[in-house]
Write an enzyme that holds these catalytic residues in place. Structure first.
Site, PDB file in Angstrom:
ATOM      1  N   SER A  10       7.548 -19.097  17.551  1.00 13.57           N
ATOM      2  CA  SER A  10       8.244 -18.187  18.463  1.00 13.57           C
ATOM      3  C   SER A  10       7.455 -18.125  19.765  1.00 13.57           C
ATOM      4  O   SER A  10       6.378 -18.708  19.872  1.00 13.57           O
ATOM      5  CB  SER A  10       8.419 -16.815  17.836  1.00 13.57           C
ATOM      6  OG  SER A  10       7.196 -16.401  17.297  1.00 13.57           O
ATOM      7  N   LEU A  11       7.994 -17.418  20.707  1.00 19.09           N
ATOM      8  CA  LEU A  11       7.388 -17.400  22.041  1.00 19.09           C
ATOM      9  C   LEU A  11       6.646 -16.100  22.273  1.00 19.09           C
ATOM     10  O   LEU A  11       7.113 -15.033  21.884  1.00 19.09           O
ATOM     11  CB  LEU A  11       8.474 -17.529  23.104  1.00 19.09           C
ATOM     12  CG  LEU A  11       9.188 -18.873  23.181  1.00 19.09           C
ATOM     13  CD1 LEU A  11      10.502 -18.717  23.929  1.00 19.09           C
ATOM     14  CD2 LEU A  11       8.296 -19.880  23.887  1.00 19.09           C
ATOM     15  N   GLU A  53      19.978 -23.328  20.486  1.00 19.62           N
ATOM     16  CA  GLU A  53      20.434 -21.977  20.171  1.00 19.62           C
ATOM     17  C   GLU A  53      21.957 -21.955  20.101  1.00 19.62           C
ATOM     18  O   GLU A  53      22.637 -22.410  21.023  1.00 19.62           O
ATOM     19  CB  GLU A  53      19.940 -21.029  21.282  1.00 19.62           C
ATOM     20  CG  GLU A  53      20.059 -19.585  20.944  1.00 19.62           C
ATOM     21  CD  GLU A  53      18.733 -18.974  20.463  1.00 19.62           C
ATOM     22  OE1 GLU A  53      17.776 -19.725  20.158  1.00 19.62           O
ATOM     23  OE2 GLU A  53      18.683 -17.742  20.397  1.00 19.62           O
ATOM     24  N   CYS A  74      41.994  24.274  28.728  1.00 21.72           N
ATOM     25  CA  CYS A  74      43.112  25.216  28.871  1.00 21.72           C
ATOM     26  C   CYS A  74      43.874  25.470  27.588  1.00 21.72           C
ATOM     27  O   CYS A  74      44.856  26.205  27.585  1.00 21.72           O
ATOM     28  CB  CYS A  74      44.070  24.718  29.948  1.00 21.72           C
ATOM     29  SG  CYS A  74      45.044  23.312  29.387  1.00 21.72           S
ATOM     30  N   ASP A  96      44.707 -32.888  27.105  1.00 18.94           N
ATOM     31  CA  ASP A  96      44.618 -32.424  25.721  1.00 18.94           C
ATOM     32  C   ASP A  96      45.591 -33.196  24.839  1.00 18.94           C
ATOM     33  O   ASP A  96      45.279 -33.553  23.700  1.00 18.94           O
ATOM     34  CB  ASP A  96      44.953 -30.928  25.634  1.00 18.94           C
ATOM     35  CG  ASP A  96      43.840 -30.080  26.220  1.00 18.94           C
ATOM     36  OD1 ASP A  96      42.824 -30.671  26.646  1.00 18.94           O
ATOM     37  OD2 ASP A  96      43.997 -28.852  26.252  1.00 18.94           O
ATOM     38  N   ALA A  97      46.772 -33.457  25.384  1.00 20.56           N
ATOM     39  CA  ALA A  97      47.802 -34.137  24.596  1.00 20.56           C
ATOM     40  C   ALA A  97      47.353 -35.557  24.246  1.00 20.56           C
ATOM     41  O   ALA A  97      47.527 -36.015  23.112  1.00 20.56           O
ATOM     42  CB  ALA A  97      49.115 -34.172  25.367  1.00 20.56           C
ATOM     43  N   LYS A 108      16.580 -17.608  28.388  1.00 22.07           N
ATOM     44  CA  LYS A 108      16.261 -17.336  26.984  1.00 22.07           C
ATOM     45  C   LYS A 108      17.527 -16.783  26.328  1.00 22.07           C
ATOM     46  O   LYS A 108      17.930 -15.654  26.598  1.00 22.07           O
ATOM     47  CB  LYS A 108      15.112 -16.332  26.874  1.00 22.07           C
ATOM     48  CG  LYS A 108      14.693 -16.099  25.428  1.00 22.07           C
ATOM     49  CD  LYS A 108      13.388 -15.340  25.355  1.00 22.07           C
ATOM     50  CE  LYS A 108      12.801 -15.224  23.958  1.00 22.07           C
ATOM     51  NZ  LYS A 108      13.714 -15.236  22.840  1.00 22.07           N
TER      52      LYS A 108
END
Ligand code: IVH
Length: 691
Positions: A98-99, A192, A430, A49-50, A131
């Site tokens: 769409s499906l 997605e 109680c 990362d550095a 999905k």
């Protein structure tokens, strides 16, 4: 990839003229893109990362000095631009369909049959994919650079979310040039966007802390984050993407969906390499659904089914489409886990440990084949966070074997008659005053004689580290309760032999044994007695600590929360719990009843008037045999004197005390150069320290 490209060796400060700067910036961008691809797409970074940050810092420094050379697809441009007033509506190059979705294996078999008939072939290969339950998007790359990103919208026209999508790290602003897969001039891809479940939880917690409204689920959170007017907000949200579609793939010489997925990956567009699968027959197709369905709860992200796509792209045209669904794909959904129903009441249960849990009573509803009429509401804080009211229409979820949960209330369906709920101030069993933690996440009944808790309390009371009454396990405790021979702890000490022999499986001898055990338990140490009382949040460690500081039970019972908090190692919640416990009149009476029944407390741990602890802060490990003490005794002695005795040698160990027969702990001590004492040196040490 050459090493130079992995980490270009550039001294940014030395660059003075534009040409050199342009060249250096291109190298840096190329390197950063490569590492983005390794990290975000392949999930196998090759630099730290550095080192990555350093490349980025160099590029930023150059771009600051040469602002004219900043390009729109530079990796520095993923931070988000200026906010807008609204999102533009843009037409999709081709409608986003769409499906067709089904919920039974037979429907999938019929789908396969129809496809084969239509195509006149015996076997069809399919690509199976999860999905995703997220937000569908379309991305258009021009000359390799991200030009436009659109939501699905109504399928024909979507919203322009380019600036927002650009902030998602997994979305490359520039496509990868690959030897295997030529870059088309224009490339339209679909996928997605989603939020991982764990990141959603954390994100929602932050919203709650900031007093903002939370999202009901990861999908809403992802959609809300992408459909933002201010891209800087999107940039801060943990968003991910899977790509799964390329428009006009045939024209790019791609022949199958499998090749499409490979090409996407080559271009640097993340695909689901873990779960996308080629299925060569229908049985594989079906078992893929079952496998993924079983794994659903373990996935990092939400999916609500699987998608099957005919693998060969040339079949697509032949199969055609219905109005909104293509005939070459189908979604096989999992059993739904959510349903909507009415919450008609909230009751409060008292658990065996005295914990109060609010439970929603629902109009019965079927979820995944199970009738659900109750759902957990967890605690008061959750009810307030989700703003759930009695009379609300609510979304209920049942995930796997977990108890059903109320996920959210449907605010828009309120008519004003709904009632807010608050946990009762008194225990519903109680009537004792309920103790509610500051964060409202925990509530318990502090009354040791609360009938709801009796069995658990008695079992704990008689257990080994507590009063140690052997022969009184869970079953016998239950018998005593069932016969109403015991309704409070102190009743144990008033049992007669006649009482016991009247019970099943009790002979005269076992009855006498038990009575002897009970009698023996009367002579007790303060710390064990405290532990036996089962004060919430108070374990053996805390009771020993208390016994070190308070000579008698009376002194402890009169301690305030502040007094208790002043003790080292006792946190605010524990202090509150102890003070609340002894603040409860019934508990004081019960303690008195126990003492009246003959329990006598001694306190060998008490460390003296001024809390003088000669071994304070020292940690001992004992190994081998000692003459004067058993292992238990010497450990108690050390604790009484304020030290700690542990069983294994570590960096924390101050002394190892070794007697004859010492084993590996002694070797360990020598290796670590920890001082080793024999028994008499140990005694000298205590005397020296004034113990
Ligand atoms: S392919 C004809 N593959 O489901 C549509 N869609 O109902 C082709 N979705 O809007 C889409 N995961 O957002 C495809 N692996 C996947 C998918 C997927 C989720 C969504 C997509 C689409 C909706 C269609």
């Amino acid at each position: 990839m050459s090493d130079e490209k992995l980490k270009p060796d550039i001294s940014v400060q030395d660059i003075k003229d534009e040409d050199k700067a342009r060249e250096a910036m291109e190298k840096l961008r190329e390197a950063i893109r490569y590492h983005d691809y390794r990290y975000y797409v392949l999930d196998s970074p090759t630099i730290s990362d550095a080192e990555y940050d350093e490349l980025m810092a160099d590029l930023e420094a150059l771009e600051e000095r040469f602002p004219d050379l900043v390009t729109a697809d530079s990796p520095t441009q993923q931070v988000g631009g200026e906010p807008r007033d609204d999102l533009d509506q843009v037409e999709h190059p081709a409608p986003m369909l769409s499906l067709q979705s089904v919920q039974e294996a037979d429907a999938v078999r019929r789908f396969d049959q129809t496809c084969r008939q239509e195509l006149g072939v015996d076997e069809i290969e399919y690509i199976a994919e999860p999905k995703y339950d997220g937000l569908a998007v379309e991305l258009i790359y021009e000359q390799g650079s991200l030009a436009v990103a659109l939501t699905r919208g109504d399928g024909r026209v979507g919203e322009d979310v380019t600036a927002n999508v650009k902030t998602i790290r997994e979305v490359p602003l520039r496509l990868r040039e690959s030897e295997d897969q030529a870059l088309p001039e224009q490339l339209t891809v679909r996928g997605e966007i989603y939020m991982r479940r764990d990141e959603f939880e954390t994100f929602n917690d932050h919203l709650a802390e900031a007093g903002e409204r939370q999202f009901a689920n990861p999908r809403n959170a992802a959609a809300g984050s992408v459909r933002q007017l201010d891209p800087k907000i999107t940039a801060e949200r943990p968003l991910h993407i899977f790509f799964f579609e390329v428009l006009d793939a045939l024209a790019m010489n791609l022949e199958t969906q499998e090749e499409v997925l490979d090409a996407l990956l080559e271009w640097g567009l993340r695909t689901n390499t873990e779960f996308n699968r080629l299925c060569t027959d229908i049985d594989e197709v079906i078992s893929y659904h079952d496998e993924l369905s079983a794994e659903r709860d373990d996935l990092a992200y939400e999916i609500d089914g699987v998608v099957y796509k005919v693998n060969r792209l040339e079949y697509y045209e032949q199969l055609g489409r219905r109005t909104r669904n293509p005939r070459w794909a189908i979604a096989y959904k999992f059993e739904p886990r959510r349903a909507t129903t009415t919450l008609h009441d909230i009751i409060v249960q008292v658990g065996r440990t005295g914990r109060l849990t609010p439970v929603a009573l629902l109009d019965p509803v079927h979820i995944g084949g199970v009738k659900v009429s109750r759902a957990s509401l967890h605690n008061q804080s959750e009810i307030e966070r989700k703003d759930i009211r009695i009379g609300d229409r609510v979304v209920v979820e049942r995930a796997g074997d977990v108890i059903p949960q109320v996920v959210a209330a449907l605010e828009e369906e309120r008519d004003g008659s709904e009632q807010r709920f608050s946990l009762p101030e008194q225990c519903p069993v109680c009537d004792a005053e309920v103790v509610l933690s500051e964060d409202k996440k925990q509530a318990h009944c502090p009354n040791i004689d609360c009938p709801a808790q009796l069995r658990e309390r008695l079992t704990h009371f008689t257990s080994r580290g507590a009063m140690d009454i052997e022969g009184l396990g869970e079953k016998r405790v239950q018998q005593l309760i069932d016969q109403e021979l015991v309704t409070r702890l102190s009743d144990l000490y008033h049992l007669s032999k006649d009482d016991l022999v009247s019970l099943e499986r009790f002979a005269s001898k076992s009855a006498q044994n038990l009575l002897d055990e009970i009698e023996d338990s009367k002579e007790q140490t303060l710390d064990r007695f405290l532990y036996a009382l089962g004060i919430p949040l108070v374990g053996e460690h805390v009771t020993q600590l208390l016994a070190r500081h308070y000579r008698t039970l009376d002194e402890l019972m009169d301690a305030s929360t502040d007094d208790l908090r002043a003790l080292r190692d006792i946190g605010p919640e524990v202090a509150q719990s102890i003070a609340a416990f002894f603040g409860e009149e019934r508990n004081r009476q019960e303690v008195k009843a126990l003492l009246d029944a003959g329990i006598e407390l001694n306190n060998p741990l008490y460390a003296g008037e001024d809390g003088d602890s000669p071994l304070q802060g020292l940690t001992f490990v004992f190994t081998g045999e000692l003459e004067r003490w058993t292992r238990d005794e010497v450990q108690r002695l050390v604790e009484r004197l304020g030290g700690r005795a542990t069983s294994s040698v570590s960096g924390q160990t101050d002394y190892v005390v070794a007697g004859p027969g010492a084993g590996s702990k002694l070797d360990e001590a020598r290796q670590r150069e920890i001082p080793v004492l024999d028994e008499s040196e140990f005694v000298e040490l205590i005397e020296e320290k004034g113990g």
